[in-house]
Scaffold this active site. Structure first.
Site, PDB file in Angstrom:
ATOM      1  N   ASP A   1     -13.687  -4.542 -25.428  1.00 46.50           N
ATOM      2  CA  ASP A   1     -14.750  -3.703 -24.324  1.00 46.50           C
ATOM      3  C   ASP A   1     -13.827  -3.103 -23.549  1.00 46.50           C
ATOM      4  O   ASP A   1     -13.538  -1.791 -23.386  1.00 46.50           O
ATOM      5  CB  ASP A   1     -16.187  -4.397 -24.193  1.00 46.50           C
ATOM      6  CG  ASP A   1     -17.446  -3.817 -23.398  1.00 46.50           C
ATOM      7  OD1 ASP A   1     -17.636  -2.611 -24.009  1.00 46.50           O
ATOM      8  OD2 ASP A   1     -17.440  -4.758 -22.447  1.00 46.50           O
TER       9      ASP A   1
ATOM     10  N   ARG B   1     -15.108   6.372 -19.296  1.00 48.36           N
ATOM     11  CA  ARG B   1     -15.057   6.009 -18.512  1.00 48.36           C
ATOM     12  C   ARG B   1     -13.823   5.549 -17.341  1.00 48.36           C
ATOM     13  O   ARG B   1     -13.704   4.766 -17.515  1.00 48.36           O
ATOM     14  CB  ARG B   1     -16.247   4.488 -18.734  1.00 48.36           C
ATOM     15  CG  ARG B   1     -17.356   4.531 -19.512  1.00 48.36           C
ATOM     16  CD  ARG B   1     -17.539   2.886 -20.024  1.00 48.36           C
ATOM     17  NE  ARG B   1     -19.174   3.618 -20.036  1.00 48.36           N
ATOM     18  CZ  ARG B   1     -20.100   2.475 -20.545  1.00 48.36           C
ATOM     19  NH1 ARG B   1     -19.636   0.944 -20.452  1.00 48.36           N
ATOM     20  NH2 ARG B   1     -20.818   2.399 -20.805  1.00 48.36           N
TER      21      ARG B   1
ATOM     22  N   ASP C   1     -17.326 -10.598 -24.039  1.00 51.00           N
ATOM     23  CA  ASP C   1     -17.010  -8.727 -24.509  1.00 51.00           C
ATOM     24  C   ASP C   1     -15.779  -8.500 -24.774  1.00 51.00           C
ATOM     25  O   ASP C   1     -15.846  -7.567 -25.711  1.00 51.00           O
ATOM     26  CB  ASP C   1     -17.786  -7.728 -23.412  1.00 51.00           C
ATOM     27  CG  ASP C   1     -19.308  -8.419 -22.964  1.00 51.00           C
ATOM     28  OD1 ASP C   1     -19.847  -8.651 -23.632  1.00 51.00           O
ATOM     29  OD2 ASP C   1     -19.678  -7.757 -21.924  1.00 51.00           O
TER      30      ASP C   1
ATOM     31  N   ASP D   1     -13.417  -4.164 -16.333  1.00 52.95           N
ATOM     32  CA  ASP D   1     -15.269  -4.372 -15.607  1.00 52.95           C
ATOM     33  C   ASP D   1     -15.397  -4.899 -14.621  1.00 52.95           C
ATOM     34  O   ASP D   1     -14.772  -6.223 -13.960  1.00 52.95           O
ATOM     35  CB  ASP D   1     -15.768  -4.813 -16.837  1.00 52.95           C
ATOM     36  CG  ASP D   1     -16.277  -3.438 -17.896  1.00 52.95           C
ATOM     37  OD1 ASP D   1     -15.458  -2.630 -17.911  1.00 52.95           O
ATOM     38  OD2 ASP D   1     -16.708  -3.897 -18.799  1.00 52.95           O
TER      39      ASP D   1
END
Length: 406
Positions: free
Chosen positions: A228, A284, A204, A232
């Site tokens: 991305d 986020r 990603d 994560d």
């Protein structure tokens, strides 16, 4: 990130079974106990105990930053984490490995002296850098367990190519690194340990990708502008602390949880502490699914859409953060309850305690905040939000010089 699968479907099936056994065979840490431990550490720092305590109110930094001989005592850092990732020891029990070569010419057969050669070894290693360097990786840096990447004493940038992948491994510390401008990699062979290399599908382009990993601590890194996410964590990852980082110029900053339907992430537990979420960020910080997320004493000085969001009924315990809303009229709300009507998200446990709301910022709480277990966890206050600028003043990669305090 979800494309970063192992090398064959057959291997993936077997490895997934082993991983689920590994991650979930250990008892899930009790959220109340870990939040209590965060508060205990803060109180110890506040009392200025121990000859190393700087009295900054940041217990992680007070644990090591006052030591002028930090360079001789590097592995002390492994005892300084708090929160859900506090047991991540990295390469504490191994030898020090010095990276002397910034190259990454062959991801299958890396040269000794390179960062890739170090991180794939089976033995525990505390990895440091001989000099300042920019490392442009050809493919994802697939780490093996029990490794510390320690950038103190040098200016180390991982940038311009694929970046760090922590997949189905444990006990990782990443400290003091600049991680930025990360790109996609894959559709090629990459080595993951001395005995195995295999096919990687398209990644990603995350700064740090945690995929089925556990006992991970990411501290004092500067992250920006990746394809991305900056950090994560998905697919059953847990026991993670993300602390003292400086994040800027990015859209989707942090995704914690694979998908609404991936119920294994109900065991995910992440502490997000003492970070500075700075200019040019959109959303986020983090976006959560299913698990328990303790967001404590962070400084939020910019967001364009929202700061903290989630779906699939995550528990979000926000304590002592400072939220400075942008001047954009419609971006004042800190929270975003995603992918669900109010009739559903009103039962999700999202609580704000002692947060400082500035320039019209507001947090929309939800759930049974007065329930016994959640109330006990949330009642353990962080340091006052008015002190956040001091606590986070050293966020990001530090400029540490040998023979003096960092």
């Amino acid at each position: 990130m979800a494309n970063a699968f192992p090398f064959s479907l057959h291997f993936l099936f077997l490895l997934s079974l082993l991983t689920l056994t590994f991650v979930f065979s250990s008892p899930v840490q009790e959220p109340e106990a870990i939040v209590y431990e965060v508060q205990r550490s803060v109180n110890a720092s506040r009392r200025n105990l121990g000859y190393l305590s700087c009295g900054t109110g940041n217990p992680m930094d007070d644990c090591w930053r006052c030591d002028p001989s930090w360079e001789k005592n590097r592995r002390r850092l492994a005892d300084c984490a708090i929160g859900f990732g506090r047991d991540a020891i990295g390469g504490r029990d191994g030898r020090i490995y010095v990276v002397t070569d910034s190259g990454d010419d062959d991801p299958v057969n890396p040269r000794p002296g390179t960062l890739r050669y170090a991180v794939i070894q089976d033995e525990p290693l505390w990895i440091i850098f001989k000099r300042d360097m920019v490392i442009r990786l050809k493919e994802e840096l697939i780490m093996n367990s029990f490794k510390t990447i320690d950038g103190r004493g040098a200016s180390v940038h991982i940038a311009g190519g694929p970046c760090i992948t922590i997949q189905y491994v444990s006990n990782i510390i990443i400290h003091g690194i600049h991680i930025h401008d990360c790109k996609q990699g894959g559709n090629t062979m990459v080595r993951s340990n001395p005995r195995h290399f295999g096919w990687r599908t398209l990644s990603d382009g995350d700064g740090v990708s945690i995929f089925g990993g556990s006992h991970v601590w990411i501290d004092h890194c500067s992250l920006s502008n990746c394809r991305d996410g900056l950090i994560d964590a998905i697919m059953g990852s847990t026991a993670i602390t993300i602390s003292n980082n400086y994040m800027t110029h990015h859209n989707k900053v942090m995704l914690l949880g694979h998908s609404d339907s991936y119920s294994a992430d109900k065991s995910m537990q992440v502490t997000i502490a003492y970070n500075h979420f700075g200019e040019g960020l959109v959303q986020r910080m983090p976006r959560c699914r299913h698990g328990y997320f303790h967001v404590v004493n962070n400084d939020y000085t910019h967001w364009e859409m929202y700061a903290i969001g989630g779906s699939a009924s995550p528990t979000i315990n926000s304590q002592g953060n400072r939220f400075l809303a942008p001047d954009i009229r419609f971006s004042k709300e800190v929270t975003k309850h995603e992918d669900a009507p109010e009739s559903e998200w009103k039962s999700w446990n999202w609580r704000s305690e002692g947060d400082l709301m500035l320039n019209g910022a507001y947090f929309t709480p939800s759930g049974a905040g007065a329930s016994s277990s959640y109330s006990r966890a949330s009642s353990l206050g962080a340091r006052p939000s008015t002190l956040v600028s001091t606590i986070t003043g050293g966020a990001g990669a530090l400029s540490c010089k040998k023979g003096s305090r960092c």
